[in-house]
Design a protein around this motif. Sequence first.
Motif, PDB file in Angstrom:
ATOM      1  N   ASP A 154       0.828  -1.211   0.000  1.00  0.00           N
ATOM      2  CA  ASP A 154       0.000   0.000   0.000  1.00  0.00           C
ATOM      3  C   ASP A 154       0.858   1.255   0.000  1.00  0.00           C
ATOM      4  O   ASP A 154       0.515   2.261  -0.644  1.00  0.00           O
ATOM      5  N   PHE A 155       1.986   1.192   0.735  1.00  0.00           N
ATOM      6  CA  PHE A 155       2.910   2.324   0.771  1.00  0.00           C
ATOM      7  C   PHE A 155       3.446   2.636  -0.628  1.00  0.00           C
ATOM      8  O   PHE A 155       3.471   3.793  -1.063  1.00  0.00           O
ATOM      9  N   ALA A 156       3.859   1.613  -1.343  1.00  0.00           N
ATOM     10  CA  ALA A 156       4.417   1.813  -2.680  1.00  0.00           C
ATOM     11  C   ALA A 156       3.344   2.247  -3.673  1.00  0.00           C
ATOM     12  O   ALA A 156       3.559   3.146  -4.502  1.00  0.00           O
ATOM     13  N   LEU A 157       2.155   1.626  -3.622  1.00  0.00           N
ATOM     14  CA  LEU A 157       1.095   1.980  -4.567  1.00  0.00           C
ATOM     15  C   LEU A 157       0.665   3.431  -4.390  1.00  0.00           C
ATOM     16  O   LEU A 157       0.391   4.133  -5.372  1.00  0.00           O
ATOM     17  N   ASP A 158       0.613   3.885  -3.152  1.00  0.00           N
ATOM     18  CA  ASP A 158       0.206   5.267  -2.906  1.00  0.00           C
ATOM     19  C   ASP A 158       1.159   6.243  -3.583  1.00  0.00           C
ATOM     20  O   ASP A 158       0.724   7.213  -4.219  1.00  0.00           O
ATOM     21  N   ARG A 159       2.469   5.996  -3.479  1.00  0.00           N
ATOM     22  CA  ARG A 159       3.436   6.914  -4.071  1.00  0.00           C
ATOM     23  C   ARG A 159       3.513   6.766  -5.589  1.00  0.00           C
ATOM     24  O   ARG A 159       3.652   7.755  -6.310  1.00  0.00           O
TER      25      ARG A 159
ATOM     26  N   VAL B  82       1.802  -6.395 -12.574  1.00  0.00           N
ATOM     27  CA  VAL B  82       1.068  -7.514 -13.168  1.00  0.00           C
ATOM     28  C   VAL B  82       0.721  -8.549 -12.113  1.00  0.00           C
ATOM     29  O   VAL B  82      -0.383  -9.118 -12.103  1.00  0.00           O
ATOM     30  N   ASP B  83       1.642  -8.816 -11.187  1.00  0.00           N
ATOM     31  CA  ASP B  83       1.387  -9.821 -10.152  1.00  0.00           C
ATOM     32  C   ASP B  83       0.232  -9.412  -9.247  1.00  0.00           C
ATOM     33  O   ASP B  83      -0.557 -10.265  -8.809  1.00  0.00           O
ATOM     34  N   LEU B  84       0.103  -8.124  -8.950  1.00  0.00           N
ATOM     35  CA  LEU B  84      -1.009  -7.670  -8.113  1.00  0.00           C
ATOM     36  C   LEU B  84      -2.351  -7.882  -8.811  1.00  0.00           C
ATOM     37  O   LEU B  84      -3.344  -8.260  -8.181  1.00  0.00           O
ATOM     38  N   ILE B  85      -2.393  -7.633 -10.114  1.00  0.00           N
ATOM     39  CA  ILE B  85      -3.636  -7.864 -10.863  1.00  0.00           C
ATOM     40  C   ILE B  85      -3.929  -9.347 -10.972  1.00  0.00           C
ATOM     41  O   ILE B  85      -5.072  -9.793 -10.818  1.00  0.00           O
ATOM     42  N   ARG B  86      -2.882 -10.131 -11.201  1.00  0.00           N
ATOM     43  CA  ARG B  86      -3.057 -11.578 -11.310  1.00  0.00           C
ATOM     44  C   ARG B  86      -3.529 -12.175  -9.987  1.00  0.00           C
ATOM     45  O   ARG B  86      -4.317 -13.134  -9.969  1.00  0.00           O
ATOM     46  N   ALA B  87      -3.084 -11.616  -8.868  1.00  0.00           N
ATOM     47  CA  ALA B  87      -3.522 -12.118  -7.563  1.00  0.00           C
ATOM     48  C   ALA B  87      -5.024 -11.930  -7.385  1.00  0.00           C
ATOM     49  O   ALA B  87      -5.703 -12.784  -6.790  1.00  0.00           O
TER      50      ALA B  87
ATOM     51  N   ARG C   8      -8.998  -6.462  -4.476  1.00  0.00           N
ATOM     52  CA  ARG C   8      -9.539  -5.795  -5.662  1.00  0.00           C
ATOM     53  C   ARG C   8      -9.033  -4.363  -5.768  1.00  0.00           C
ATOM     54  O   ARG C   8      -8.685  -3.897  -6.854  1.00  0.00           O
ATOM     55  N   ARG C   9      -8.976  -3.664  -4.629  1.00  0.00           N
ATOM     56  CA  ARG C   9      -8.498  -2.285  -4.652  1.00  0.00           C
ATOM     57  C   ARG C   9      -7.048  -2.211  -5.117  1.00  0.00           C
ATOM     58  O   ARG C   9      -6.688  -1.347  -5.933  1.00  0.00           O
TER      59      ARG C   9
ATOM     60  N   ASN D 261     -15.273  -3.937 -13.496  1.00  0.00           N
ATOM     61  CA  ASN D 261     -15.471  -2.897 -14.506  1.00  0.00           C
ATOM     62  C   ASN D 261     -14.352  -1.865 -14.486  1.00  0.00           C
ATOM     63  O   ASN D 261     -13.806  -1.482 -15.522  1.00  0.00           O
ATOM     64  N   GLU D 262     -14.000  -1.389 -13.296  1.00  0.00           N
ATOM     65  CA  GLU D 262     -12.940  -0.395 -13.204  1.00  0.00           C
ATOM     66  C   GLU D 262     -11.618  -0.965 -13.713  1.00  0.00           C
ATOM     67  O   GLU D 262     -10.895  -0.300 -14.463  1.00  0.00           O
ATOM     68  N   LEU D 263     -11.333  -2.187 -13.331  1.00  0.00           N
ATOM     69  CA  LEU D 263     -10.092  -2.831 -13.772  1.00  0.00           C
ATOM     70  C   LEU D 263     -10.077  -3.009 -15.284  1.00  0.00           C
ATOM     71  O   LEU D 263      -9.057  -2.783 -15.953  1.00  0.00           O
TER      72      LEU D 263
END
Length: 740
Positions: free
Chosen positions: A86-91, A116-121, A147-148, A196-198
Amino acid sequence: MSTRSQGQSTPAGRPGSSRAGQQPYPAPGSSARPGGSRAGQSTYLSPRTIARDKWSRIFGGSAYLEAGPSNRLVLSIRSWVPAEVDFALDRFLQVSGQDPELLRFVELPGLLEGLVDLIRAFLDARVEDRSSSTFGLWVDQAKETTRRRACEAALVLRNLTTDKHNVGVVSKSKKIRPLIADVLEEGALEGGEDTNELRVYLLEVLEVIAEETPLALPGQQARSNKTGAIVPITEAPTSPAFRLFPLLVALTRSADRALVIASFRCLTALSLNDTSDAALALLTYESTEPLPKPLPHPIQTAIELLPIADADLGAVVLDYIYQHTLLPANAVLFCARPDLLQILRLVCTKLHLGAKKETIEVVLPLKGSEAEEWYKTQPPRHKRNIGLSQQRELSAKLEGDEISRLAALAEPARTLNWLRTVFEAAPDAEVTQVALWQAYRSEFEPLVALKITGALLPASDVIKMSSEAFVDALPMVIEQPEKRFVIRGMRIRDRTDMRTVYICRWSGCPAPLGPSSPSTLYWHLHHTHLAASPPPPKCAWSTCTYTSPQTSPSLLTADLTLHARTHIPSYHPPPGYGNPPEPHLDSQGAIPDPPITMQHERYHAQLDENLEVTGLGFLACLVLRNVARTVKVALGNPAGGASVNSLAQGEMSIFEAIEAASEGTEQKDGVVARLEKIDFAEAKSGAEALMGLENKLVRTTVEDHGLGKILGEVLEVVTVCRKAMANREKAEENEVPMEA
């Protein structure tokens, strides 16, 4: 020995540091002006360096944006530690949203794989939930968090793909296209609304890399971009080349507007790859197994979406139709549609959307010339400033004495008397409020200009006065079948034969030409028709349908006598208003006529930053031009103009390719051969549709100079169609029938 050689060092990448101490990944944006830097001269800072320093101050350190495999944020996003991710995604979201050029995949190894790995998860979690018995019944916090993170990772990926330095890396990645196909398939399953958002984010990524993404159909052959030879498709059945097109077709029928727009944008971009022609062709979609799908081809969906008043949706739909008709097979089938004229009329409704409208007045000194006589015969699309001397011959509403009488009145008496003179009560009739106001202006505006009478009343006051002139007149708004503003209970008085004599229009009148003035006509009506015994039960004046509610003979006569006054305007001004002012005369003693003015409408199409025409009107013109060029080729004329497919110099346009294919060269097998063997003579039926649009095209060419440059070529084709039709009719007339 110098101080540096004794152990002091300078930061890597700054002036003065040795090559041995430099990092393999220099700091983004660090550069000096050509020729090196000298003492006293400042180092040139690129925009990337300035942006990097800004974010370093915001984040409290420069380590977060340093290039290399040990980047703090990249390691965090790949650690799978929830707080670190979450720390990395925020920045990453903050930087990629404002300065995506700071984050380049070549400088941050592992970032693309981590996203890609986060989406695949998230996809794996949905597959696991689907296999459990609780799928779709509840959503815990962990699932929503997964999902977020997937949506945030897709948003970062989409933001970074907008930078040209990242497009090549994303396009060459072997994980991106399968990931996009898997996400689209997951969204098509039950409960896929939470993707849908993804899907929107990944479709925008696909749009960027679409030109490097070929599409294929099972068992097809394609033509190589490099050699031009026909080669078989070697992709596996699970390849995105086979999966993407049906998934995008399904999304064009989605109920989500964002997905519909994104899918059409992707299809338009995918059509730029020449090897995808077979997959995008309508004839192969309808005949190749396992197609056809249960959904129609996107071109049918695009046509169904044309009437929708949505600028963004209209732009992507027109862009897709334009790209669709660039393919020869599709262009021919599109022109052969029986509803082509109706489709092109819908396209023409987009010509002026977003354009600026300008009304120009042109003064024409036409007095005393043949041009004036010609001008009087033209339709009433122009406005004329009519002087008092011209009023008698050009207007059938008022006579000279009527004009003089009304001009002397002050408002609101002038409007009230004018309404009772020009209109009459009619319970079942109506007059539009716009027509009433325009009639009022046309009568009195020229008199105001000549200072013969006072200023005009506002339109709202004139409309309200109708209820005072006629008791039953009521301004109202009619909603169905379309919204109209009318005044119910009145109509224009028929005064055609009341210029010199006053004719009685009572049905069956024995002496209709007897009256010679309003008073004698009123006397004639009362004694000849209304005072008879027994009196008539209703009014028989012309088409009047008024029926008196009275039953007593005396009351019936009195009521009809009062009603008859609505058919006979009073020509005597009320006392106390005096004589009209004397008009200003010219040197010959005549009332001067103001010049005649013509009002023309001119449109200015939208322009881009290079001052080139753009917008919905431009796309609509391109669609019309594609149809015109196809019809021109079908009629046997050589395709003119430059390539409409933006091909490299020296290559044939698609319409030249159609003509070449019609000559029948070598025999080939497969889908590509079917595309080349299309009978483009079927497109001749499109000539009738183009001729049906001729008036609209001519008017648009005159009104909009920017669009006229494109529509000029369409009008040339219309001229060719007219000549071809004339020659055909002439040949049919000269044809001698064969004897039995």
